[in-house]
Scaffold this motif. Structure first.
Motif, PDB file in Angstrom:
ATOM      1  N   HIS A  92       0.375  -0.607  -0.105  1.00 38.30           N
ATOM      2  CA  HIS A  92      -0.282   0.326  -0.169  1.00 38.30           C
ATOM      3  C   HIS A  92       0.780   1.360  -0.027  1.00 38.30           C
ATOM      4  O   HIS A  92       0.284   2.384   0.624  1.00 38.30           O
ATOM      5  N   TRP A  93       2.240   0.907  -0.497  1.00 41.53           N
ATOM      6  CA  TRP A  93       3.326   2.387  -0.311  1.00 41.53           C
ATOM      7  C   TRP A  93       2.550   3.550  -0.972  1.00 41.53           C
ATOM      8  O   TRP A  93       2.567   4.310  -0.215  1.00 41.53           O
ATOM      9  N   SER A  94       1.936   3.560  -2.032  1.00 47.72           N
ATOM     10  CA  SER A  94       1.047   4.873  -2.648  1.00 47.72           C
ATOM     11  C   SER A  94       0.423   5.471  -1.829  1.00 47.72           C
ATOM     12  O   SER A  94       0.037   6.363  -1.957  1.00 47.72           O
ATOM     13  N   ASP A  95      -0.592   4.468  -1.214  1.00 49.04           N
ATOM     14  CA  ASP A  95      -1.925   4.808  -0.211  1.00 49.04           C
ATOM     15  C   ASP A  95      -1.201   5.705   0.539  1.00 49.04           C
ATOM     16  O   ASP A  95      -1.307   6.886   1.074  1.00 49.04           O
ATOM     17  N   TYR A  96      -0.098   5.010   1.326  1.00 56.59           N
ATOM     18  CA  TYR A  96       0.551   6.197   2.033  1.00 56.59           C
ATOM     19  C   TYR A  96       1.325   7.246   2.595  1.00 56.59           C
ATOM     20  O   TYR A  96       0.771   7.931   3.242  1.00 56.59           O
ATOM     21  N   GLN A  97       2.093   7.124   0.912  1.00 57.22           N
ATOM     22  CA  GLN A  97       2.375   8.118   0.623  1.00 57.22           C
ATOM     23  C   GLN A  97       1.506   9.342   0.620  1.00 57.22           C
ATOM     24  O   GLN A  97       1.452  10.944   0.564  1.00 57.22           O
ATOM     25  N   ARG A  98       0.109   9.057  -0.105  1.00 56.34           N
ATOM     26  CA  ARG A  98      -0.819   9.930  -0.292  1.00 56.34           C
ATOM     27  C   ARG A  98      -1.503  10.254   0.877  1.00 56.34           C
ATOM     28  O   ARG A  98      -1.128  11.781   1.146  1.00 56.34           O
TER      29      ARG A  98
END
Length: 292
Positions: A218-224
């Protein structure tokens, strides 16, 4: 060290791609950073002694990051110069059933520092707008009125939480708590390297959990979610600092430098002794020196 480049200005949009994850300069190296960090630790120890004696301010240090960013080691290396009697470290895991039966800030309130003391929150109340936002089904465990399905968790729900967090921190600041919030900005490449080290090194196996791999997905979700949380909650008296975390030595020195810099802006000093107290001190000295 240029502290301003780490600080998120209130109301400023945040794109983590615009922030370095490692040290890009040429003036420092690991060896020189160790010496500077030791000097910073001594400086922080002196400030802590004054903080305790003055008994007017408390300090809340918040560390947030993706897994393996170095939060634990930052606590170990930076805070080792503090007197343990005046420092408390809390690592917040998934909330327990009794904690879920209270509002989401409750357990964090119980861990706030008293006047003259320092509290370090390794993960914090921000998990309630990060992990729960990536996994909104966790919100259902809070048994909130009107929220009985994920579909009912709208954008306004998170906006309300940001407002609640800002109100909470503003109250703390206005009543004498110095709040410093650090996001350790780790690259996905460096996280992979550290995960592999934990897998390959038997002395680090205990640090690794399969859940870490699931969350990495979920890397991209966490960055957002981090970008929105940092932008919405970096306030004048409760600022966020985005710290490059790929080089642990630089991250530690950066955090220590920010803390020392913020303390310099405050009037933290030993209590002023009155004339009556000075007279009592001299009387006590005469009595002691006159003893056999």
């Amino acid at each position: 060290m240029e502290i301003k480049k780490f600080r998120v200005k209130p109301g400023e949009a945040v794109s983590l791609k615009d922030y370095d994850t490692g040290y890009e300069g040429k003036d420092l190296n690991k060896e020189s950073a160790v010496e500077l960090l030791e000097a910073s630790r001594k400086q922080l120890a002196e400030v802590q002694d004054k903080l305790y004696a003055q008994n007017r301010y408390s300090v809340l240090i918040i560390l947030q990051a993706m897994d393996a960013a170095g939060k634990d080691s930052a606590v170990k290396h930076i805070m080792s110069g503090f007197n343990p009697l005046g420092v408390s470290v809390y690592s917040f895991k998934a909330p327990t059933r009794p904690e879920l039966d209270h509002h989401y800030l409750w357990r964090h309130m119980l861990a706030l520092p008293a006047r003259g003391e320092i509290a370090i929150h390794n993960r914090s109340h921000y998990e309630n707008v990060l992990v729960t936002r990536v996994h909104p089904e966790y919100i259902l465990s809070e048994n909130l009125p009107g929220i009985d399905s994920v579909d009912k968790i709208k954008k306004s729900f998170w906006e309300d939480r940001f407002r609640q967090i800002n109100d909470f921190e503003r109250t703390l600041s206005e009543t004498g708590t110095i709040i410093l919030k650090f996001f350790l900005h780790l690259s996905k490449k460096e996280q992979k390297k550290r995960f592999l080290e934990r897998i390959d090194d038997p002395t680090k196996n205990w640090k690794f959990e399969m859940g870490d791999i699931r969350e990495r997905g979920h890397w991209s979700d966490y960055q957002r979610c981090y970008e929105e949380a940092l932008a919405a909650t970096s306030q004048k008296n409760a600022p966020w600092f985005i710290i490059p975390a790929d080089d642990k030595w630089y991250a530690r020195l950066s955090i220590a430098s920010v803390i020392a810099d913020q303390f310099d802006d405050l009037s933290i000093h030993y209590p002023t002794v009155t004339e009556t107290q000075k007279a009592d001190l001299q009387k006590a000295r005469q009595q002691l020196t006159s003893e056999d």
